[in-house]
Write a protein that holds these residues in place. Structure first.
Motif, PDB file in Angstrom:
ATOM      1  N   PRO A  57      49.150  40.268  43.509  1.00 32.92           N
ATOM      2  CA  PRO A  57      48.885  39.819  44.890  1.00 32.92           C
ATOM      3  C   PRO A  57      49.866  40.397  45.903  1.00 32.92           C
ATOM      4  N   GLU A  58      51.059  40.789  45.440  1.00 37.50           N
ATOM      5  CA  GLU A  58      52.079  41.250  46.392  1.00 37.50           C
ATOM      6  C   GLU A  58      51.820  42.665  46.903  1.00 37.50           C
ATOM      7  N   ASN A  59      50.953  43.421  46.218  1.00 34.80           N
ATOM      8  CA  ASN A  59      50.695  44.794  46.682  1.00 34.80           C
ATOM      9  C   ASN A  59      49.878  44.756  47.967  1.00 34.80           C
ATOM     10  N   PRO A  60      50.391  45.315  49.060  1.00 32.58           N
ATOM     11  CA  PRO A  60      49.628  45.272  50.307  1.00 32.58           C
ATOM     12  C   PRO A  60      48.594  46.400  50.392  1.00 32.58           C
ATOM     13  N   ILE A  61      47.494  46.091  51.020  1.00 28.70           N
ATOM     14  CA  ILE A  61      46.533  47.133  51.414  1.00 28.70           C
ATOM     15  C   ILE A  61      46.735  47.324  52.913  1.00 28.70           C
ATOM     16  N   SER A  72      41.432  43.745  42.373  1.00 30.05           N
ATOM     17  CA  SER A  72      42.481  42.828  41.888  1.00 30.05           C
ATOM     18  C   SER A  72      42.660  41.646  42.826  1.00 30.05           C
ATOM     19  N   LYS A  73      42.294  41.840  44.090  1.00 26.14           N
ATOM     20  CA  LYS A  73      42.424  40.763  45.078  1.00 26.14           C
ATOM     21  C   LYS A  73      41.128  39.979  45.239  1.00 26.14           C
ATOM     22  N   LYS A  74      40.139  40.287  44.411  1.00 28.09           N
ATOM     23  CA  LYS A  74      38.787  39.692  44.517  1.00 28.09           C
ATOM     24  C   LYS A  74      38.188  39.951  45.904  1.00 28.09           C
TER      25      LYS A  74
END
Lengths: 139, 591
Positions: free
Chosen positions: B56-60, B197-199
């Motif tokens: 969840p910590e990976n930003p887009i 991964s972030k749904k």
């Protein structure tokens, strides 16, 4: 004064670049497309091509009849003219144009009406739209 | 509508808490032009060191530039994230209507973090973000179905963008793509898996802001000069008429177009894979990104009969480009153009990067020939160069991610080769599968050192094709030329201008464009900014474990065995070029 209107010559040649829309807003000195009187969108997805909606300068424009304030008046050279000072922003013209050729200026709360200047057509690289002289029997 | 000048607003969205807020960040746009310059700064700020790319910590991060929605061909959007394929910098650019939509919604950048509890799609306007349920869209067979449904529910036709993933992204294939407007892609480095991964199934953005300029008359005058060059000069002609496949014939004739996992220089019977032949046989429509009159997107129609139903056909429109013809045609030994279009269609349906998928399939084919993998592992699929039917089934299985073999291959060809062997012909650089240019040493130095390990970083393929008298004399000079080009491209990626317009957007023109946007910069300042952005990208990569030390840079032997368009390639030439490139990046980084 020549009697002119904007015509969609061949929408199948439209590539959807929207250069016409950018031109219409740029004519007023802005970037973006939200002051544009011409509108290009896909026909249910880009793979199916595009529709180009412009005011075709109806001989008997429904928007004139729908305007309760006489803010839209027929021009003697074809098409309509907007008198902003009379417009109350009721949107009857917007809802009544079945071509969808009227869009809305939300900033100033009045319709965006084509002035048949042909500026957009100068930026169409594929001859989709053209400012045409109207024939004598067309007005 | 309202005006947004100067560009400064960043929208932050958290999928875990279904919340959002905006921040004013004029520094990202006034000093760094937006685009890649803004995105790398936001990535440094928002991506914790060592973050799990699928956590969840990976930003887009999506960002646009100061020229977006103002000038022709400033039509691209930059995406940045930590790549699940390479484990470091993920950067991908796409056209369509994304850039104009983001700016018209009043944002310079959008940052999405967190992870939703169930599949969602986002609907973004200037008023903020709506989180919409996408459970019914998750797992749909064709990824365009999701776009069709969203299109019927949300946003204003013509001024919205819809970004979406397919099953490959949902199933975390590390090189899954994100598609915008049916035919454009954030293709490389696995943004689709980060979405998955972030749904996050899709993002819709629409807006109607106008953009103010410093001087209206100068704006119109400059626009006219640029527009005139775009539409009348020969600068754009090749993209315009035949499209990117115009290069197939010449590169193939030189032996620069990789065939069958780079085992052969020419593909027999491939006469019909040229741009000219695709146009003659299939071209049915040309399409453009918003604010680009070039219309480089070429769509071919194929008619497919239903095998058990006479007089029943479907006609499907497929967009073809050079890279797809390389990866799904030449690389797989598929010489029938109808087969290539069918393969492109399944790549589109499942939402995976064509180059990575093609290279993975080519490696798997060779690995099967050498007995490293067998039919039991592939679920009964017998891969063989030229057999399109088997490849169709293979790509479907790859997207499904069922079974250990496909899960390993879904992590990239370098990873698969580390498990099964065959690394001497696993054609990836910096863990990113190679593009279709076996042109010479400059291409490979470029793939290895370029921030994105992409042919677009520094155009090594173009240096390789120079006549001998203009070709750099030493490997070090090759590296210097590539480095300068990559630094200049950071400026274009700031604005964000399509690289096809690089001949048009000279430094002098860029200065004028910036002036209309209310930004004053000297050419020296522009060049310095380009080098700074490049150094920051390198710094991020090193922070995440990347290294250009010789021990950390595997060079697949295969590229040294088969002569390139410029003849045989020596490993030492590549190594010397990489060493010099590293030096240039580090000199700048330490400043």
């Amino acid at each position: 004064m020549p009697k002119k209107r904007l015509s969609v010559i061949d929408a199948d040649r439209c590539v959807g670049c929207q250069s016409c829309m950018f031109a219409c807003t740029r004519r007023l000195g802005f970037g973006g497309v939200s002051k544009s009187a011409i509108h290009v969108s896909s026909v249910g997805g880009i793979e199916r091509g595009f529709s180009v909606r412009v005011c075709r300068a109806c001989q008997d424009p429904p928007c004139v009849h729908l305007c309760p304030e006489k803010a839209l008046l027929p021009r003697d050279v074809g098409g309509v003219t907007l008198h902003k000072d009379k417009c109350t922003g009721c949107k009857k013209c917007l809802e009544g144009c079945i071509l969808g050729a009227i869009s809305w200026d939300y900033e100033e709360n009045h319709p965006i009406i084509c002035i048949y200047c042909g500026y957009c057509a100068q930026y169409c690289p594929y001859e989709v739209i053209e400012l045409q002289e109207m024939m004598a029997d067309e007005f | 509508m309202s005006s947004d000048t100067p560009l400064s607003r960043v929208l932050f969205i958290n999928l875990s808490s279904w919340s959002f807020h905006t921040e004013e960040r004029p520094d990202l746009f006034q000093e760094r032009l937006g685009g890649a310059g803004a995105a790398i700064r936001l990535l440094e700020e928002c991506c914790p060191q060592g973050a799990d790319p699928l956590g969840p910590e990976n930003p887009i991060i999506f960002s646009v530039g100061v020229a977006t929605a103002l000038f022709p061909l400033a039509s691209k959007c930059v995406a940045m994230f930590k790549s699940p394929l390479t484990g470091n910098l993920g950067e991908s650019h796409a056209g369509g209507r994304t850039a104009v939509a983001i700016r018209s919604a009043g944002y310079g950048a959008i940052v999405i973090t967190g992870k939703a509890s169930h599949p969602v799609y986002l609907s973004i306007t200037k008023d903020g973000v709506a989180f919409r349920d996408a459970r019914a869209l998750w797992g749909t067979g064709r990824s365009d179905t999701a776009a069709r449904i969203i299109r019927s529910k949300d946003g204003t036709p013509g001024t919205r963008t819809i970004l979406r993933i397919g099953r490959a992204g949902e199933n975390l294939v590390r090189y899954a793509s994100v598609t915008s407007e049916t035919y454009r892609h954030f293709g490389r480095m696995g943004l689709g898996a980060v979405f998955g991964s972030k749904k996050l199934k899709a993002v819709l953005i629409s807006g109607d802001n106008i953009i103010e300029v410093s001087d209206r008359k100068r704006y119109r005058d400059l626009y006219d000069r640029l527009y005139d060059q775009v539409t009348r000069s020969p600068l754009m002609q090749k993209y315009h008429e035949i499209g990117t496949p115009v290069n197939v014939k010449s590169l193939s004739a030189m032996g620069s177009l990789p065939v069958k996992n780079l085992t052969e220089q020419r593909l027999e019977g491939s006469d019909q894979l040229s741009g000219e032949e695709f146009a003659r046989l299939f071209l049915s429509r040309r399409v453009a990104c918003s604010h680009c009159p070039v219309s480089c997107i070429h769509i071919g129609q194929i008619r497919i009969p239903y095998p058990n139903d006479p007089y029943f056909y479907k006609t499907i429109p497929v967009s073809y480009d050079y890279e797809l013809i390389y990866a799904l045609g030449f690389m797989l030994g598929v010489s029938d153009p109808t087969d290539v279009l069918n393969l492109i269609d399944i790549i589109e349906q499942t939402g995976v990067d064509a180059m990575s998928a093609g290279v993975c399939a080519a490696w798997a084919t060779e690995a099967m020939i050498h007995g490293l993998i067998d039919e039991q592992m592939t679920g009964g699929i017998r891969l063989s160069f030229g057999d399109a039917k088997q490849y169709l089934a293979f790509f479907e299985s790859l997207a499904r991610q069922k079974g250990e073999f496909y899960q390993n291959l879904g992590k990239g060809v370098s990873f698969a080769a580390s498990v099964y062997g065959g690394d001497e012909y696993a054609l990836a650089f910096g863990k990113n599968e190679m593009a279709g240019y076996h042109t010479g040493p400059a291409a490979y130095i470029g793939y290895i050192c370029g921030a994105r390990h992409s042919h677009l970083d520094n155009a090594g393929y173009s240096v390789d094709q120079k006549p001998t008298e203009k070709f750099p004399e030493t490997p070090e000079k090759i590296a210097e030329e590539l480095y300068e080009e990559e630094a200049y491209r950071q400026i274009l990626s700031g604005l964000v201008v399509c690289f096809f317009a690089r001949g048009l957007y000279t430094r002098e023109i860029i200065q004028e464009v910036l002036s209309v946007c209310g930004i004053s910069m000297t050419i020296e300042e522009l060049d310095a900014l380009g080098r700074t952005i490049l150094a920051e990208k390198y710094r991020f990569k090193v922070r995440e474990g990347f290294s250009l030390e010789p021990d950390s840079v595997p060079i697949p032997k295969r590229i040294l065995e088969l002569p390139s368009g410029r003849g045989g390639i020596e490993e030492e030439v590549i190594r010397r070029g990489v060493a010099r490139y590293k030096e240039l990046l580090e000199n700048k980084t330490s400043e």
